[in-house]
Design an enzyme around this catalytic site. Structure first.
Site, PDB file in Angstrom:
ATOM      1  N   LEU A 251       0.841  -1.208   0.000  1.00 14.36           N
ATOM      2  CA  LEU A 251       0.000   0.000   0.000  1.00 14.36           C
ATOM      3  C   LEU A 251       0.871   1.251   0.000  1.00 14.36           C
ATOM      4  O   LEU A 251       0.372   2.342   0.248  1.00 14.36           O
ATOM      5  CB  LEU A 251      -0.914   0.016   1.238  1.00 14.36           C
ATOM      6  CG  LEU A 251      -2.024  -1.030   1.317  1.00 14.36           C
ATOM      7  CD1 LEU A 251      -2.835  -0.840   2.601  1.00 14.36           C
ATOM      8  CD2 LEU A 251      -2.958  -0.935   0.106  1.00 14.36           C
ATOM      9  N   CYS A 261       9.696  -7.735 -12.980  1.00 13.53           N
ATOM     10  CA  CYS A 261       8.426  -8.464 -13.112  1.00 13.53           C
ATOM     11  C   CYS A 261       7.199  -7.597 -13.372  1.00 13.53           C
ATOM     12  O   CYS A 261       6.517  -7.772 -14.378  1.00 13.53           O
ATOM     13  CB  CYS A 261       8.179  -9.298 -11.858  1.00 13.53           C
ATOM     14  SG  CYS A 261       9.288 -10.695 -11.742  1.00 13.53           S
ATOM     15  N   LYS A 321      14.623  -0.950  -6.190  1.00  8.07           N
ATOM     16  CA  LYS A 321      14.226  -1.093  -4.783  1.00  8.07           C
ATOM     17  C   LYS A 321      15.493  -1.425  -4.001  1.00  8.07           C
ATOM     18  O   LYS A 321      16.526  -1.755  -4.604  1.00  8.07           O
ATOM     19  CB  LYS A 321      13.155  -2.168  -4.612  1.00  8.07           C
ATOM     20  CG  LYS A 321      13.644  -3.586  -4.862  1.00  8.07           C
ATOM     21  CD  LYS A 321      12.570  -4.569  -4.452  1.00  8.07           C
ATOM     22  CE  LYS A 321      13.113  -5.961  -4.345  1.00  8.07           C
ATOM     23  NZ  LYS A 321      12.129  -6.931  -3.898  1.00  8.07           N
TER      24      LYS A 321
HETATM   25  C1  UDX Z   1       7.886  -8.850  -7.535  1.00  5.32           C
HETATM   26  C2  UDX Z   1       6.934  -9.719  -6.711  1.00  5.32           C
HETATM   27  O1  UDX Z   1       6.887  -9.229  -5.357  1.00  5.32           O
HETATM   28  C3  UDX Z   1       7.364 -11.162  -6.747  1.00  5.32           C
HETATM   29  O2  UDX Z   1       6.415 -11.962  -6.055  1.00  5.32           O
HETATM   30  C4  UDX Z   1       7.478 -11.618  -8.200  1.00  5.32           C
HETATM   31  O3  UDX Z   1       7.909 -12.938  -8.294  1.00  5.32           O
HETATM   32  C5  UDX Z   1       8.425 -10.720  -8.963  1.00  5.32           C
HETATM   33  O4  UDX Z   1       7.994  -9.349  -8.842  1.00  5.32           O
HETATM   34  P1  UDX Z   1      10.241  -7.697  -7.124  1.00  5.32           P
HETATM   35  O5  UDX Z   1      10.075  -7.100  -8.485  1.00  5.32           O
HETATM   36  O6  UDX Z   1      11.551  -8.293  -6.778  1.00  5.32           O
HETATM   37  O7  UDX Z   1       9.156  -8.835  -6.889  1.00  5.32           O
HETATM   38  O8  UDX Z   1      10.002  -6.555  -6.038  1.00  5.32           O
HETATM   39  P2  UDX Z   1       8.819  -6.001  -5.132  1.00  5.32           P
HETATM   40  O9  UDX Z   1       9.339  -5.910  -3.759  1.00  5.32           O
HETATM   41  O10 UDX Z   1       7.557  -6.700  -5.327  1.00  5.32           O
HETATM   42  O11 UDX Z   1       8.717  -4.489  -5.680  1.00  5.32           O
HETATM   43  C6  UDX Z   1       8.422  -4.192  -7.032  1.00  5.32           C
HETATM   44  C7  UDX Z   1       8.311  -2.699  -7.226  1.00  5.32           C
HETATM   45  O12 UDX Z   1       7.148  -2.190  -6.587  1.00  5.32           O
HETATM   46  C8  UDX Z   1       9.485  -1.907  -6.641  1.00  5.32           C
HETATM   47  O13 UDX Z   1       9.861  -0.890  -7.550  1.00  5.32           O
HETATM   48  C9  UDX Z   1       8.926  -1.321  -5.367  1.00  5.32           C
HETATM   49  O14 UDX Z   1       9.543  -0.128  -4.996  1.00  5.32           O
HETATM   50  C10 UDX Z   1       7.483  -1.086  -5.757  1.00  5.32           C
HETATM   51  N1  UDX Z   1       6.545  -1.058  -4.610  1.00  5.32           N
HETATM   52  C11 UDX Z   1       6.346  -2.177  -3.856  1.00  5.32           C
HETATM   53  C12 UDX Z   1       5.880   0.109  -4.309  1.00  5.32           C
HETATM   54  O15 UDX Z   1       6.039   1.159  -4.982  1.00  5.32           O
HETATM   55  N2  UDX Z   1       4.987   0.117  -3.256  1.00  5.32           N
HETATM   56  C13 UDX Z   1       4.755  -0.988  -2.491  1.00  5.32           C
HETATM   57  O16 UDX Z   1       3.937  -0.898  -1.563  1.00  5.32           O
HETATM   58  C14 UDX Z   1       5.464  -2.164  -2.798  1.00  5.32           C
END
Ligand code: UDX
Length: 458
Positions: A251, A261, A321
């Site tokens: 959130l 991904c 991230k």
């Molecule tokens: C994601 C999925 O979590 C994972 O289950 C799948 O297999 C591959 O894609 P990942 O891409 O490694 O994993 O990172 P994740 O931690 O999910 O974050 C993805 C992006 O969303 C990042 O840029 C992060 O900063 C962003 N994000 C995440 C947000 O902006 N807000 C959030 O609340 C959560």
């Protein structure tokens, strides 16, 4: 104990291989890159991932994992071959399956005993049917071969932990033989297994990732509205999170989602839907919101400043991230070119992403602008006119508001990760703009006058 071969040693393949070895299987990881194979044999991980190198070294020393470019000997007597090669996005949003096809053909030409081929890579629904047919078409020996789907849900930065302690393992099979074999391989993990048919398993992966992407885009959309109506998106998220139907995770409003991904899988599912004559409106909206979100702060800052030309711009965080050196679809890659085009003098800090970024934007003159990579955050902030925060690294979070005030020529912050309390920034005398929260302007700086104003001291 099963004899397992893994094709591809990226995030998915290497982590899977190492974790299979860790739970007791005999693993051979195959990659076409000889240098990478030698590196892994020497105990060095080609990717930065917490705990991975330790497990690589431990299991290599115990003889439970090996690395090779010789796919034939790795595949010929394997009980199961896991495919973890990339399925990169093509210009039209579809997934490029050429790496999978190459591996499938190598498998067909190598296997000499019954074997289950397990596709871990994210592939369009129906691909596994085609992979199975493809392998059977090219099969050299008279053996039983089937394809199963086993999508990967690990997140970068916590890949090993996510694999060993996954919330669920999804397997998609078309026969009892394949289901039993895959259940047997995962049995030592002691985790919940969801067993469905192949197409459903393929769809679970896209539906899960796109749902999470949607959740983030939804919060970013709400955040932008919060700013306009005078609400605070973090408080709003907190209020929402107590509802068990919504949940508290994913959130966080911010500078948009990146990584290997979400951007790829949202576009891929939209493409799959289009191919079937269906418009996936929700996912399309998530993509659109994310696109605009990435450069939101740049646009705000452009209004606030007359120009970036000759300004010292501190950039804190380059990776998509924290906990990874991966830059794919990172906000930095959208914003830094724009800043350089404007002639900015950028000082970038990132604990692990600098080298990868420097390969794209080397230290020194880049077009009209200049790039400098620093080891210490203080060196980025010292004398800076403006600071952008793109990644929530612990090192960045640890910088207190007074430090910005003390070190920067003009304490003007654009925070894409909402790392600071608005009140604390205000108290410290820092001009602070974040996502979905009210901006703090320095005295004498009026939002309506942005275009005319220069920051003091330019
Ligand atoms: C994601 C999925 O979590 C994972 O289950 C799948 O297999 C591959 O894609 P990942 O891409 O490694 O994993 O990172 P994740 O931690 O999910 O974050 C993805 C992006 O969303 C990042 O840029 C992060 O900063 C962003 N994000 C995440 C947000 O902006 N807000 C959030 O609340 C959560």
């Amino acid at each position: 104990m099963y004899k397992i071969a893994v094709a591809g040693t990226g995030y998915v393949g290497l982590v899977a291989g190492v974790c299979f070895a860790e739970v007791g299987h005999q693993v051979t990881c195959v990659d076409i890159d000889e240098n990478k194979v030698n590196l892994m044999k020497s105990g060095v991980s080609p990717i930065y991932e917490a705990g991975l190198e330790e497990l690589m070294q431990k299991n290599f020393a115990a003889g439970k994992i090996d690395y090779t470019t010789d796919f034939q000997s790795a595949y010929k007597d394997a009980d199961a071959i896991f495919i973890g090669v990339g399925t990169p996005e093509q210009p039209d949003g579809s997934a490029n399956l050429s790496y999978i096809a190459t591996v499938a053909r190598q498998i067909a030409e190598s296997i000499e005993k019954d074997c289950l081929v397990v596709v871990k890579s994210t592939v369009p629904v129906g691909t596994n049917d085609k992979v199975e047919q493809f392998i059977k078409d090219f099969l050299v020996h008279d053996v039983r071969v089937e394809v199963a789907s086993n999508p990967e849900f690990l997140a970068q930065g916590s890949a090993v932990h996510d694999t060993l302690h996954a919330e669920r393992i999804v397997i998609g099979t078309e026969s009892k033989w394949a289901e039993d074999l895959l259940m047997g391989i995962y049995e030592p993990f002691g985790l919940p297994i969801v067993s469905v048919n192949r197409r459903s398993a393929e769809m679970i992966k896209y539906a899960s990732n796109d749902f999470l992407a949607l959740k983030i885009s939804y919060m970013n959309d709400i955040a932008n509205l919060c700013e306009l109506v005078g609400a605070d998106v973090q408080d709003v998220a907190k209020g929402m999170s107590f509802d068990g139907r919504i949940g508290s995770k994913f959130l966080n409003a911010g500078i948009g989602f990146g990584g290997s991904c979400f951007p790829k899988d949202t576009k891929a599912l939209e493409y799959i839907a289009k191919q079937h004559g269906y418009e996936l409106r929700t996912v399309k909206a998530a993509i659109d919101v994310n696109k605009d979100q990435k450069t939101l702060l740049y646009k705000k800052a452009s209004k606030r400043l007359i120009t970036f030309n000759g300004l010292k711009v501190a950039v804190l965080g380059l990776t998509f991230k924290p906990g990874t050196d991966d830059l794919r679809e990172a906000a930095s890659l959208e914003n830094i070119p724009l800043l350089l085009e404007q002639g900015a003098d950028i000082y970038a800090f990132d604990p692990v992403g600098k080298d990868n970024f420097a390969r794209l934007y080397p230290e020194g003159q880049n077009g009209r602008g200049n790039m400098t990579y620093v080891e210490r955050i203080e060196d980025a902030l010292d004398g800076a006119n403006v600071c952008f925060i793109f990644t929530e690294w612990g090192e960045v979070k640890a910088v207190d508001p007074e430090t910005y005030k003390k070190l920067m020529r003009t304490p003007l912050i654009y925070d894409g990760r909402n790392l600071y309390s608005v009140q604390k920034m205000k108290d410290a005398g820092v001009e602070y703009h974040s996502i979905g929260r009210q901006s703090v302007f320095r005295e004498g700086v009026k939002e309506s006058k942005h275009r005319e104003l220069q920051t003091i001291g330019l």
